[in-house]
Design a protein around this motif. Structure first.
Motif, mmCIF file in Angstrom:
data_model
loop_
_atom_site.group_PDB
_atom_site.id
_atom_site.type_symbol
_atom_site.label_atom_id
_atom_site.label_comp_id
_atom_site.label_asym_id
_atom_site.label_seq_id
_atom_site.Cartn_x
_atom_site.Cartn_y
_atom_site.Cartn_z
ATOM 1 N N ILE A 54 -31.973 2.801 13.859
ATOM 2 C CA ILE A 54 -32.541 4.024 14.406
ATOM 3 C C ILE A 54 -31.451 5.089 14.371
ATOM 4 O O ILE A 54 -30.272 4.785 14.612
ATOM 5 N N GLU A 55 -31.834 6.327 14.027
ATOM 6 C CA GLU A 55 -30.846 7.399 13.947
ATOM 7 C C GLU A 55 -31.534 8.745 14.157
ATOM 8 O O GLU A 55 -32.663 8.948 13.702
ATOM 9 N N TYR A 56 -30.832 9.625 14.847
ATOM 10 C CA TYR A 56 -31.334 10.962 15.128
ATOM 11 C C TYR A 56 -30.459 11.972 14.386
ATOM 12 O O TYR A 56 -29.246 12.010 14.584
ATOM 13 N N ALA A 70 -27.762 3.714 15.435
ATOM 14 C CA ALA A 70 -27.323 2.332 15.567
ATOM 15 C C ALA A 70 -28.019 1.475 14.522
ATOM 16 O O ALA A 70 -29.087 1.833 14.005
ATOM 17 N N ARG A 71 -27.391 0.370 14.202
ATOM 18 C CA ARG A 71 -27.976 -0.662 13.361
ATOM 19 C C ARG A 71 -27.895 -1.985 14.122
ATOM 20 O O ARG A 71 -27.014 -2.182 14.959
ATOM 21 N N TYR A 72 -28.820 -2.880 13.791
ATOM 22 C CA TYR A 72 -28.802 -4.214 14.410
ATOM 23 C C TYR A 72 -29.148 -5.234 13.336
ATOM 24 O O TYR A 72 -30.094 -5.034 12.561
ATOM 25 N N ASP A 77 -28.064 -17.594 14.373
ATOM 26 C CA ASP A 77 -27.346 -17.765 15.644
ATOM 27 C C ASP A 77 -26.287 -16.692 15.858
ATOM 28 O O ASP A 77 -25.261 -16.939 16.510
ATOM 29 N N LYS A 78 -26.514 -15.480 15.341
ATOM 30 C CA LYS A 78 -25.516 -14.429 15.479
ATOM 31 C C LYS A 78 -26.178 -13.069 15.550
ATOM 32 O O LYS A 78 -26.979 -12.722 14.681
ATOM 33 N N HIS A 79 -25.856 -12.292 16.588
ATOM 34 C CA HIS A 79 -26.355 -10.935 16.762
ATOM 35 C C HIS A 79 -25.219 -9.952 16.445
ATOM 36 O O HIS A 79 -24.108 -10.111 16.947
ATOM 37 N N VAL A 80 -25.503 -8.932 15.634
ATOM 38 C CA VAL A 80 -24.484 -7.959 15.252
ATOM 39 C C VAL A 80 -24.995 -6.549 15.545
ATOM 40 O O VAL A 80 -25.777 -5.993 14.773
ATOM 41 N N PRO A 81 -24.593 -5.928 16.654
ATOM 42 C CA PRO A 81 -24.927 -4.523 16.925
ATOM 43 C C PRO A 81 -23.873 -3.599 16.314
ATOM 44 O O PRO A 81 -22.684 -3.920 16.298
ATOM 45 N N ILE A 82 -24.323 -2.444 15.820
ATOM 46 C CA ILE A 82 -23.444 -1.525 15.102
ATOM 47 C C ILE A 82 -23.762 -0.101 15.536
ATOM 48 O O ILE A 82 -24.928 0.300 15.571
ATOM 49 N N PHE A 101 -18.891 3.310 10.692
ATOM 50 C CA PHE A 101 -19.665 2.227 11.305
ATOM 51 C C PHE A 101 -18.719 1.439 12.210
ATOM 52 O O PHE A 101 -17.657 1.000 11.759
ATOM 53 N N TYR A 102 -19.109 1.247 13.458
ATOM 54 C CA TYR A 102 -18.309 0.426 14.373
ATOM 55 C C TYR A 102 -19.125 -0.811 14.726
ATOM 56 O O TYR A 102 -20.194 -0.713 15.338
ATOM 57 N N THR A 103 -18.630 -1.965 14.329
ATOM 58 C CA THR A 103 -19.365 -3.220 14.456
ATOM 59 C C THR A 103 -18.798 -4.060 15.593
ATOM 60 O O THR A 103 -17.579 -4.280 15.675
ATOM 61 N N PHE A 104 -19.682 -4.530 16.461
ATOM 62 C CA PHE A 104 -19.305 -5.423 17.551
ATOM 63 C C PHE A 104 -19.578 -6.865 17.106
ATOM 64 O O PHE A 104 -20.704 -7.203 16.736
ATOM 65 N N ASP A 105 -18.538 -7.687 17.142
ATOM 66 C CA ASP A 105 -18.688 -9.050 16.659
ATOM 67 C C ASP A 105 -17.899 -9.996 17.549
ATOM 68 O O ASP A 105 -16.829 -9.648 18.068
ATOM 69 N N GLU A 106 -18.420 -11.192 17.705
ATOM 70 C CA GLU A 106 -17.763 -12.172 18.573
ATOM 71 C C GLU A 106 -16.397 -12.596 18.032
ATOM 72 O O GLU A 106 -15.532 -13.052 18.779
#
Length: 202
Positions: A54-56, A70-72, A77-82, A101-106
């Protein structure tokens, strides 16, 4: 309102993948608009099981444009929010844009960048473009890995592209790209890509 459907097929190391995807653009007043994306894998061996975005987009002064979004991506077994966004500028027949792009990862967060320069002809569908990139971004559909681990690998990319209007309802885009990228930590390879994209407007 603009709705675009895609059917993505890939074969990676002898494994097939199939993904159904859609983009939706909703125009608002004063050159503002929303972008929505959703994709689901019919065969989960190559593509992420789900992807969404989704983007504005909104204009700024002096022919600048910006966005926030944001991207998802959901892998096995892995969720990646961006988080993402962009800033762009029109200058005569040229368009300059920069997108992080800033990616949140475990396994550790990562950041990637994409920069574009395009020179337009008499109509907006005709242009030459150069794209530079660092890191791996979720909008690159030729990066295929069902685990999503490639977000933490380095990549350096350049791509030359040409877009032209064939008829009033048909466009053709051809691009050539080169990437120097990690396949594992400190293990690099050269990758060459050729893209041919045909679009028909209803």
């Amino acid at each position: 309102n603009t709705l675009i459907f895609r059917l993505n097929y890939a074969n990676r190391f002898g494994t097939d993948g199939l993904q159904v995807e859609a983009d939706y653009y909703h125009l608002l007043k004063k050159s503002k608009y929303f972008y929505f994306n959703y994709g689901i894998s019919v065969m989960n061996e190559v593509f992420p099981k789900h992807r969404a975005g989704i983007e504005y987009f909104f204009p700024l002064k002096n022919k600048f444009e910006a966005s926030i979004g944001a991207r998802y991506m959901y892998f096995t077994d892995k969720h990646v929010p961006i988080l993402t966004g962009h800033i762009g500028k029109y200058l005569n027949k040229y368009w300059f844009a920069f997108r992080p792009f800033y990616t949140f990862d475990e396994n550790g967060n990562s950041i990637s960048f994409v920069a574009n320069v395009r020179r337009f002809g008499d109509i907006s569908f005709n242009y030459w473009g150069v794209e530079l990139g660092y890191g791996n971004s979720p909008d690159e559909r030729y990066l295929l890995d069902p685990t999503g681990d490639y977000f933490n690998l380095n990549s350096y990319r350049i791509k030359l592209e040409k877009s032209l209007m064939v008829t009033t309802t048909n466009d053709l885009k051809i691009s050539f790209g080169f990437a120097y990228e990690e396949t594992a930590k400190s293990v690099f390879r050269n990758r060459y890509t050729i893209e041919i994209i045909y679009k028909h407007r209803l």
